[in-house]
Scaffold this motif. Structure first.
Motif, PDB file in Angstrom:
ATOM      1  N   PRO A   1       0.789  -1.249   0.000  1.00 42.68           N
ATOM      2  CA  PRO A   1       0.000   0.000   0.000  1.00 42.68           C
ATOM      3  C   PRO A   1       0.813   1.287   0.000  1.00 42.68           C
ATOM      4  O   PRO A   1       0.404   2.257  -0.643  1.00 42.68           O
ATOM      5  CB  PRO A   1      -0.826  -0.091   1.288  1.00 42.68           C
TER       6      PRO A   1
ATOM      7  N   SER B   1       1.469   3.686  -6.404  1.00 36.73           N
ATOM      8  CA  SER B   1       0.504   2.878  -7.174  1.00 36.73           C
ATOM      9  C   SER B   1       0.033   1.642  -6.416  1.00 36.73           C
ATOM     10  O   SER B   1      -0.862   0.940  -6.887  1.00 36.73           O
ATOM     11  CB  SER B   1       1.027   2.461  -8.560  1.00 36.73           C
TER      12      SER B   1
ATOM     13  N   LYS C   1       3.923 -13.829   6.080  1.00 34.30           N
ATOM     14  CA  LYS C   1       2.667 -13.090   6.112  1.00 34.30           C
ATOM     15  C   LYS C   1       2.142 -12.816   4.692  1.00 34.30           C
ATOM     16  O   LYS C   1       0.997 -12.422   4.509  1.00 34.30           O
ATOM     17  CB  LYS C   1       2.849 -11.756   6.850  1.00 34.30           C
ATOM     18  N   TYR C   2       2.989 -12.983   3.707  1.00 27.71           N
ATOM     19  CA  TYR C   2       2.568 -12.703   2.321  1.00 27.71           C
ATOM     20  C   TYR C   2       2.779 -13.913   1.406  1.00 27.71           C
ATOM     21  O   TYR C   2       1.860 -14.378   0.763  1.00 27.71           O
ATOM     22  CB  TYR C   2       3.350 -11.498   1.779  1.00 27.71           C
TER      23      TYR C   2
ATOM     24  N   ILE D   1       0.866 -17.723  -4.100  1.00 30.49           N
ATOM     25  CA  ILE D   1       1.273 -16.343  -4.403  1.00 30.49           C
ATOM     26  C   ILE D   1       2.469 -16.323  -5.359  1.00 30.49           C
ATOM     27  O   ILE D   1       2.541 -15.484  -6.268  1.00 30.49           O
ATOM     28  CB  ILE D   1       1.597 -15.587  -3.090  1.00 30.49           C
TER      29      ILE D   1
ATOM     30  N   LYS E   1      -9.120   3.893   6.976  1.00 31.87           N
ATOM     31  CA  LYS E   1      -7.723   3.939   7.386  1.00 31.87           C
ATOM     32  C   LYS E   1      -7.351   5.398   7.560  1.00 31.87           C
ATOM     33  O   LYS E   1      -7.027   6.082   6.585  1.00 31.87           O
ATOM     34  CB  LYS E   1      -6.863   3.273   6.298  1.00 31.87           C
TER      35      LYS E   1
ATOM     36  N   PHE F   1      -8.280  -5.483   1.341  1.00 32.97           N
ATOM     37  CA  PHE F   1      -7.839  -6.339   2.458  1.00 32.97           C
ATOM     38  C   PHE F   1      -6.694  -5.713   3.236  1.00 32.97           C
ATOM     39  O   PHE F   1      -6.418  -6.124   4.348  1.00 32.97           O
ATOM     40  CB  PHE F   1      -7.494  -7.757   1.993  1.00 32.97           C
ATOM     41  N   PHE F   2      -6.032  -4.720   2.658  1.00 32.06           N
ATOM     42  CA  PHE F   2      -4.991  -4.029   3.429  1.00 32.06           C
ATOM     43  C   PHE F   2      -5.597  -3.084   4.472  1.00 32.06           C
ATOM     44  O   PHE F   2      -5.079  -2.952   5.565  1.00 32.06           O
ATOM     45  CB  PHE F   2      -4.085  -3.215   2.502  1.00 32.06           C
ATOM     46  N   TYR F   3      -6.686  -2.411   4.099  1.00 34.83           N
ATOM     47  CA  TYR F   3      -7.186  -1.347   4.971  1.00 34.83           C
ATOM     48  C   TYR F   3      -8.440  -1.726   5.748  1.00 34.83           C
ATOM     49  O   TYR F   3      -8.743  -1.099   6.757  1.00 34.83           O
ATOM     50  CB  TYR F   3      -7.476  -0.089   4.138  1.00 34.83           C
TER      51      TYR F   3
ATOM     52  N   TYR G   1      -9.456 -10.025  -5.939  1.00 39.09           N
ATOM     53  CA  TYR G   1      -9.030  -8.620  -5.933  1.00 39.09           C
ATOM     54  C   TYR G   1      -8.613  -8.157  -7.324  1.00 39.09           C
ATOM     55  O   TYR G   1      -8.336  -8.958  -8.215  1.00 39.09           O
ATOM     56  CB  TYR G   1      -7.857  -8.426  -4.957  1.00 39.09           C
TER      57      TYR G   1
ATOM     58  N   SER H   1      -4.934   2.136  -1.023  1.00 39.07           N
ATOM     59  CA  SER H   1      -4.017   1.003  -0.865  1.00 39.07           C
ATOM     60  C   SER H   1      -3.587   0.397  -2.201  1.00 39.07           C
ATOM     61  O   SER H   1      -2.731  -0.480  -2.231  1.00 39.07           O
ATOM     62  CB  SER H   1      -4.575  -0.118   0.040  1.00 39.07           C
ATOM     63  N   GLY H   2      -4.193   0.841  -3.310  1.00 39.08           N
ATOM     64  CA  GLY H   2      -3.791   0.326  -4.619  1.00 39.08           C
ATOM     65  C   GLY H   2      -4.444  -0.984  -5.006  1.00 39.08           C
ATOM     66  O   GLY H   2      -4.140  -1.555  -6.049  1.00 39.08           O
TER      67      GLY H   2
ATOM     68  N   MET I   1      -4.733 -15.214  -2.400  1.00 41.46           N
ATOM     69  CA  MET I   1      -4.584 -14.085  -1.492  1.00 41.46           C
ATOM     70  C   MET I   1      -3.304 -14.197  -0.667  1.00 41.46           C
ATOM     71  O   MET I   1      -2.888 -15.295  -0.305  1.00 41.46           O
ATOM     72  CB  MET I   1      -5.778 -14.055  -0.548  1.00 41.46           C
ATOM     73  N   PRO I   2      -2.696 -13.041  -0.337  1.00 41.82           N
ATOM     74  CA  PRO I   2      -1.550 -13.072   0.567  1.00 41.82           C
ATOM     75  C   PRO I   2      -1.906 -13.779   1.885  1.00 41.82           C
ATOM     76  O   PRO I   2      -3.052 -13.712   2.335  1.00 41.82           O
ATOM     77  CB  PRO I   2      -1.254 -11.591   0.817  1.00 41.82           C
ATOM     78  N   VAL I   3      -0.917 -14.427   2.447  1.00 40.02           N
ATOM     79  CA  VAL I   3      -1.113 -15.265   3.644  1.00 40.02           C
ATOM     80  C   VAL I   3      -1.869 -14.536   4.765  1.00 40.02           C
ATOM     81  O   VAL I   3      -2.778 -15.095   5.375  1.00 40.02           O
ATOM     82  CB  VAL I   3       0.258 -15.752   4.160  1.00 40.02           C
ATOM     83  N   PHE I   4      -1.514 -13.283   5.031  1.00 40.03           N
ATOM     84  CA  PHE I   4      -2.079 -12.583   6.198  1.00 40.03           C
ATOM     85  C   PHE I   4      -3.590 -12.370   6.082  1.00 40.03           C
ATOM     86  O   PHE I   4      -4.256 -12.110   7.085  1.00 40.03           O
ATOM     87  CB  PHE I   4      -1.383 -11.227   6.425  1.00 40.03           C
TER      88      PHE I   4
ATOM     89  N   LYS J   1      -5.806 -14.603   5.072  1.00 42.01           N
ATOM     90  CA  LYS J   1      -6.617 -15.836   5.138  1.00 42.01           C
ATOM     91  C   LYS J   1      -7.599 -15.824   6.299  1.00 42.01           C
ATOM     92  O   LYS J   1      -8.707 -16.338   6.197  1.00 42.01           O
ATOM     93  CB  LYS J   1      -5.701 -17.060   5.191  1.00 42.01           C
TER      94      LYS J   1
END
Lengths: 281, 281
Positions: free
Chosen positions: A225, A229, A259-260, A265, B14, B196-198, B221, B229-230, B272-275, B277
């Motif tokens: 983030p 971009s 975590k990613y 991925i 956020k 999912f980031f925010y 996504y 967050s892009g 999706m990134p691990v965090f 899930k």
């Protein structure tokens, strides 16, 4: 318009857009021999440091970048024992590379020792493994350092700033040629390679000017983030192994504290939106 | 700090971060019955319009959103003939849905006719298909409209604003129940579902409160630089077909004029990134 203090990043490649982060406190500011270094406590992302006004690391989302610049190469190489990391004085890439038990030795070649100091002081979770006995820190310009190396490394990871100022030479054809020489026969090079949304000409340029040096050359990305971009990409340059065909699933699945990154991925990161395809010829 | 005029988005979920876009000119500003609508000529992304201060559409990157809210559902359904689009008065989703020759009829249910007017005036490339004979425009609150519907649609796409103000009800359990009723037996519902980031708590909340309504419920996504967050996500709710198993590859490959979506992107978008899930339980 605002009463609070905000940090605003000026994006080199895309004029007229910036990521603005509200700042609780400025923690540190200095001009090193190479660049302006600032450390802030931000409202949304914890501590953040910038080089020459460009966001480098925030506590909240650094994992997106550090995991993704490291694990795709390490999980594609069949037996990565010797790793050179260029830049990355903050220690984030070292932390990720050390998650691979095969790795016996890491050289970290960082031009600016102030970055190492700052990270040790303000970002202990990022810099925590810089003192690991497997890690040798070399404070030197990697462009010179690499010239002396011949078939020494399994993996080279170039965690550079943008291609202006001290990092400019890390994006030149000569540097890629020297990396190829410095890698063993199964070697892999990964470099930071900007955003396909904002820097298409830069990315096309990299692919054009480095053509023919590595038999395998691909581009992949991570989402993050606080980078311009919301995404940043990497070149994956390889003498032999293809990141999409030669992933070592079992080793990847054994990695701890991620975590990613995952094997899913890893594969997804090489799939690019249609409009970008023309950049990678 | 700045002499130019900049648009700064305040992110609801956020605090302490914003996307700032330099503005060449403010083209339009009005308060409709439902929301504040502003149109700007930006330096980096062409024309942009915002609702209640949140970026909705920019000419430069709207394709990332409109292709990805549309094609995954349309390419998973075996024969999508009847489509309901909620919100989306700008016309971007209509344009994408019409790329599928199977589609015989589209109903566009938009609460705010001013959005349609503004898009027709300032965003001809986005709104260009709103006059297509397959399209019926209904200016009404979709929360009420959907209550009268029973097994009418193959696909419902909810292109809403954030879940505050007029769109709040589009994120409630009752609305999901009514969409399920309004869909035929092979029906698919896709809704805008934030980043999912925010917005992890919001996303977890959606998954918790809508549990059991649809046998298949997934999150995917798209990347899009001007959204917070892009990246922005979608829920994929399906009575029968799984977007990861039941993709109609051949139909997807025949689609024309795509800049983002492909069969590869379709599959990658669900990884999706691990965090994240833990948000989707």
């Amino acid at each position: 318009m605002r009463s609070e203090e905000w940090f605003e990043e000026a994006v080199e490649f895309k004029k007229g857009v910036s990521t603005a982060l509200q700042v609780q406190k400025k923690l540190h500011s200095e001009k090193s021999k190479y660049q302006q270094i600032d450390v802030y406590e931000t409202v949304a992302f914890g501590k953040m440091f910038s080089l020459d006004g460009v966001i480098m690391v925030t506590e909240a989302d650094e994992f997106c970048y550090h995991e993704m610049i490291s694990h795709p190469a390490l999980c594609t190489h069949p037996n990565p024992r010797s790793v050179l990391i260029v830049g990355a004085g903050d220690g984030g890439v070292v932390r990720e590379v050390l998650k691979h038990p095969e790795v016996e030795g890491i050289e970290l070649c960082e031009i600016d020792e102030k970055v190492i100091e700052i990270s040790k002081k303000f970002f202990p979770h990022v810099s925590k493994d810089l003192g690991n006995p497997k890690v040798k820190i070399v404070v030197q310009d990697a462009i010179e350092y690499i010239k002396e190396k011949h078939k020494e490394y399994d993996v080279i990871i170039v965690d550079s700033t943008d291609p202006v100022g001290p990092a400019e030479g890390l994006f030149k054809r000569d540097f890629f040629i020297n990396c190829e020489k410095a890698l063993k026969d199964e070697g892999i090079l990964v470099t930071q390679a900007e955003s396909f949304f904002y820097d298409p000409q830069f990315i096309s340029g990299i692919f054009e000017k480095t053509r023919g040096i590595f038999p395998v050359m691909k581009y992949y990305y991570t989402m993050i983030p606080t980078y311009a971009s919301g995404t940043i990409g990497f070149t994956f340059c390889s003498k032999k192994h293809d990141p999409e065909k030669d992933l070592h699933e079992e080793r990847a699945r054994k990695l701890q504290d991620l975590k990613y990154y995952s094997t899913g991925i890893h594969r997804a990161a090489f799939v690019m939106p249609v409009f970008t395809k023309k950049f990678f010829k």
